[in-house]
Design a protein around this motif. Sequence first.
Motif, mmCIF file in Angstrom:
data_model
loop_
_atom_site.group_PDB
_atom_site.id
_atom_site.type_symbol
_atom_site.label_atom_id
_atom_site.label_comp_id
_atom_site.label_asym_id
_atom_site.label_seq_id
_atom_site.Cartn_x
_atom_site.Cartn_y
_atom_site.Cartn_z
ATOM 1 N N GLN A 188 0.826 -1.212 0.000
ATOM 2 C CA GLN A 188 0.000 0.000 0.000
ATOM 3 C C GLN A 188 0.860 1.263 0.000
ATOM 4 O O GLN A 188 0.524 2.255 -0.643
ATOM 5 C CB GLN A 188 -0.922 0.006 1.219
ATOM 6 C CG GLN A 188 -1.992 -1.056 1.204
ATOM 7 C CD GLN A 188 -2.900 -0.962 2.408
ATOM 8 O OE1 GLN A 188 -2.987 0.082 3.061
ATOM 9 N NE2 GLN A 188 -3.586 -2.052 2.716
ATOM 10 N N LEU A 189 1.984 1.214 0.724
ATOM 11 C CA LEU A 189 2.855 2.390 0.803
ATOM 12 C C LEU A 189 3.469 2.725 -0.554
ATOM 13 O O LEU A 189 3.735 3.887 -0.862
ATOM 14 C CB LEU A 189 3.961 2.129 1.835
ATOM 15 C CG LEU A 189 4.861 3.302 2.196
ATOM 16 C CD1 LEU A 189 4.067 4.433 2.842
ATOM 17 C CD2 LEU A 189 5.976 2.843 3.130
ATOM 18 N N THR A 190 3.676 1.726 -1.390
ATOM 19 C CA THR A 190 4.282 1.932 -2.714
ATOM 20 C C THR A 190 3.264 1.726 -3.835
ATOM 21 O O THR A 190 3.628 1.346 -4.945
ATOM 22 C CB THR A 190 5.453 0.948 -2.902
ATOM 23 O OG1 THR A 190 4.963 -0.397 -2.753
ATOM 24 C CG2 THR A 190 6.543 1.189 -1.880
ATOM 25 N N ALA A 191 1.996 2.006 -3.535
ATOM 26 C CA ALA A 191 0.915 1.697 -4.479
ATOM 27 C C ALA A 191 0.749 2.738 -5.580
ATOM 28 O O ALA A 191 -0.154 2.610 -6.405
ATOM 29 C CB ALA A 191 -0.404 1.539 -3.723
ATOM 30 N N PRO B 221 -4.756 -1.351 -6.148
ATOM 31 C CA PRO B 221 -6.065 -0.807 -5.766
ATOM 32 C C PRO B 221 -6.079 -0.119 -4.408
ATOM 33 O O PRO B 221 -6.862 0.807 -4.198
ATOM 34 C CB PRO B 221 -6.988 -2.041 -5.770
ATOM 35 C CG PRO B 221 -6.066 -3.218 -5.637
ATOM 36 C CD PRO B 221 -4.790 -2.818 -6.308
ATOM 37 N N ARG B 222 -5.207 -0.528 -3.482
ATOM 38 C CA ARG B 222 -5.241 0.033 -2.127
ATOM 39 C C ARG B 222 -3.974 0.837 -1.841
ATOM 40 O O ARG B 222 -2.860 0.350 -2.068
ATOM 41 C CB ARG B 222 -5.414 -1.081 -1.082
ATOM 42 C CG ARG B 222 -6.757 -1.783 -1.162
ATOM 43 C CD ARG B 222 -6.940 -2.749 -0.014
ATOM 44 N NE ARG B 222 -6.819 -2.104 1.287
ATOM 45 C CZ ARG B 222 -6.893 -2.759 2.443
ATOM 46 N NH1 ARG B 222 -7.072 -4.068 2.462
ATOM 47 N NH2 ARG B 222 -6.763 -2.102 3.583
ATOM 48 N N ASN B 223 -4.160 2.065 -1.343
ATOM 49 C CA ASN B 223 -3.020 2.939 -1.041
ATOM 50 C C ASN B 223 -3.187 3.638 0.307
ATOM 51 O O ASN B 223 -2.660 4.728 0.520
ATOM 52 C CB ASN B 223 -2.844 3.985 -2.142
ATOM 53 C CG ASN B 223 -4.035 4.929 -2.238
ATOM 54 O OD1 ASN B 223 -5.113 4.643 -1.696
ATOM 55 N ND2 ASN B 223 -3.866 6.054 -2.905
ATOM 56 N N GLU B 224 -3.950 3.015 1.234
ATOM 57 C CA GLU B 224 -4.240 3.670 2.512
ATOM 58 C C GLU B 224 -2.968 3.944 3.318
ATOM 59 O O GLU B 224 -2.868 4.964 4.000
ATOM 60 C CB GLU B 224 -5.187 2.819 3.362
ATOM 61 C CG GLU B 224 -6.593 2.683 2.812
ATOM 62 C CD GLU B 224 -6.747 1.466 1.911
ATOM 63 O OE1 GLU B 224 -6.285 1.573 0.750
ATOM 64 O OE2 GLU B 224 -7.297 0.439 2.334
ATOM 65 N N CYS C 93 -2.023 7.542 4.816
ATOM 66 C CA CYS C 93 -1.796 7.746 6.250
ATOM 67 C C CYS C 93 -0.428 8.367 6.509
ATOM 68 O O CYS C 93 -0.283 9.213 7.395
ATOM 69 C CB CYS C 93 -1.932 6.432 7.003
ATOM 70 S SG CYS C 93 -3.629 5.825 7.142
ATOM 71 N N MET C 94 0.580 7.944 5.746
ATOM 72 C CA MET C 94 1.914 8.531 5.880
ATOM 73 C C MET C 94 1.878 10.022 5.547
ATOM 74 O O MET C 94 2.462 10.861 6.252
ATOM 75 C CB MET C 94 2.891 7.799 4.957
ATOM 76 C CG MET C 94 4.289 8.388 4.911
ATOM 77 S SD MET C 94 5.204 8.181 6.445
ATOM 78 C CE MET C 94 5.635 6.441 6.322
#
Length: 551
Positions: free
Chosen positions: A466-469, A490-493, A497-498
Motif C-alpha cells: 500500500q505504501l508503494t501503491a 487498488p489500495r493505497n491507505e 496515512c503517511m
Amino acid sequence: MDACSDPSIQEVVVMAGAQLGKTEAILNIIGYHIHHDPSPILVLQPTLDMAQAFSKDRIASGLLRSTPSLRDKVKDPRARDSGNTTLHKVFPGGALTIVGANSPSGLASRPVRILLADEVDRYPTSAGTEGDPIQLARKRTATFWNRKIVMVSTPTHAGASRIEEAFNKSDQRHFYVPCKHCEHEQTMEWRNVQWKDSDPDTAAYMCDECGTLWTDSDRRWAIRNGRWIGKTAFNGVAGFSISGLYSPWTPLSDGVREFYAVKKSPEQLRVWTNTYLGQPFQDEGEQVDDFMLAERRENMPYVPDEVVLLTAGVDVQDNRLEISIIGFGRDDESYVIDHVTLYGDPSTPQLWTNLDSNLNRQFETESGRQIAIRGACVDSGGHFTNSVYAYCKKNQGRRIFAIKGVGGEGKPMVGRPSKNNIAKCPLFPIGVDTAKDLVFARMKIQEPGPGYMHFSDVLNEEYFRQLTAEKVMTRFHKGFKKRVFEKIRPRNEALDCMVYALAAYGILGVDVNSFADRAEKQDEKPAEKPQKTAKNNFVPRTGRGFTNSWR
C-alpha cells in the motif's frame, strides 16, 4: 542582454541556476527601454504577491531610485497625476505593468511589446480558468512586429519543466570557456570538480583536455574569456543555459560544501540540482520496490530513544479507519511505529471512541521515557465528512486536525486553515503531491541518517504494498506536461496515512532538533530522589493577603 538588443531575435530563453543575474538582467532590460527605447512592457511574476514585492523591492527601491537617468522618467507615486502605482508605472512613450501569473485580469486587454517572464517554472498551469499564463501573455505581443519575449527560470522536474521545454526549442547556447594552460574550449561540468579527502576547501576544476586543476582564479579568468556557442542552428529563439560553476561570486568550495549537505537527501539534492547546477532534476525511477522496503524492517519492542515526537495519520474508509503512527527524530529521521485498522461504521460514535483510545495510547522508549501522540490529521475528503468535522472540532484542543487533500504541483504541504464548512471546524488543505514527493524521496534513502525511514517489524507485507501503491507519471493536461501520481495497486491507505502524519508534523511546526537536544539532556540528568512532604503543607505568609500567599 545582447540578445534582447538584437533585432533578429524575437525570443530569449534563459535556463540557469539561482543567483546568477537573471533578475538583474530583466531590470537592465526594463531600464534600457524606459530610457532609450520607450515601449509598453509587461513583467510576469509567478504570483500577485511576488509581483508586488518585485515592484517595491527591485523596481521602486532599486532600479528607479538608484539610477540617475531614470529618476525623472517615472513620476513620484505621491504626485496626483503621476500615473504611478505599485503594479503600473507610466513613463514618456510607454508603461511598465507587473502582474502575477495567477491573475487572469492582469493578462487581459493590454498590448505589450516587451514581455519579461520571470521564474516560469513556478507558474500555475492555468491563470484562473483562462488557460496557460504564458500563452495569454504572449498574445498581448501579437500586434508588434518588433516584439521581444524573454523567459527566465531555474528548472524543476525533467520532462515537466516549462523552461526546459522552451530551451529545447531554442538554439541551445552553452558557455564555453578556454583552459589557461592548453586553450581547449569546454563547458564546465560538475563531474570535473575534484577535491581531496572529503575536504571542500581543496575543490578545484579539472580541465577536460589536459587534466590540469584550475584554481578559483584560473576559473574566473576562463569565465572572463568565454563565449556562447549554440548546439543547434539559430531558429529565431536564443536559448542560454548556465550553472553555478560559472558564478564569479561563489567559489567551488561552497558548491562542494552544499553538495555534501544535501547528497543523502533526495528532496534537497533535487533543489541543489535545480538551483546550483541549473538543470532539471531527473529522478532515478519514480517507483519504489515494496520488497526492498519490507526487508528494512527492524525489531522495535519499544519506541527508539531517537524518537522525540509522535504524530498519526487517519484515513477514513466506508467500513473502517486506518491509522499510521510515525515517530520523528533529529534531522527528520522517521520511524513507522505501527499501522492499525479499526473496523466499523464511521457514521456511528463507537468507531470514533475506538479511535480516541488509539490516539490516547502512551508509548515507552527504550530508556523508559513516556511519549504520546502530539498531533494527528484525519482525512475529511470521503463520504463521512460531517463525522470527521464533528470529531476534530471536539478534539482540536488535543491537536487533532481535519484535512482535505489538494492535488497539483507546487502546492504547499500544509496550507492556511479555513472554517468555511457547515461545522465551522478548522480545515487544513494538504498539498498531497508535494507530500508524496517527499515520502518517495525519503523511501529511496538507503542509509540511516537525515530523512531515512525506519520500519517496525510489526508491519506486514500488505502495508508495504500500500505504501508503494502509486508511481509518478508524466501526462499531458490541456496541452502541457504534468507530473501526476497514479495508482498501480487498488489500495493505497498506508501511503495516505503517511502523508497525513507528515501533514500533522508540518502543522505542529516543531523544531525537532531542539526537541532532540532537550531529550538528550533529560536522559543525561541524574534522577533526583523524591522528597517526603506532609500532605497538607500550606503555610500562609504573614503581612500579605492570606489567599494569595500559598507556598
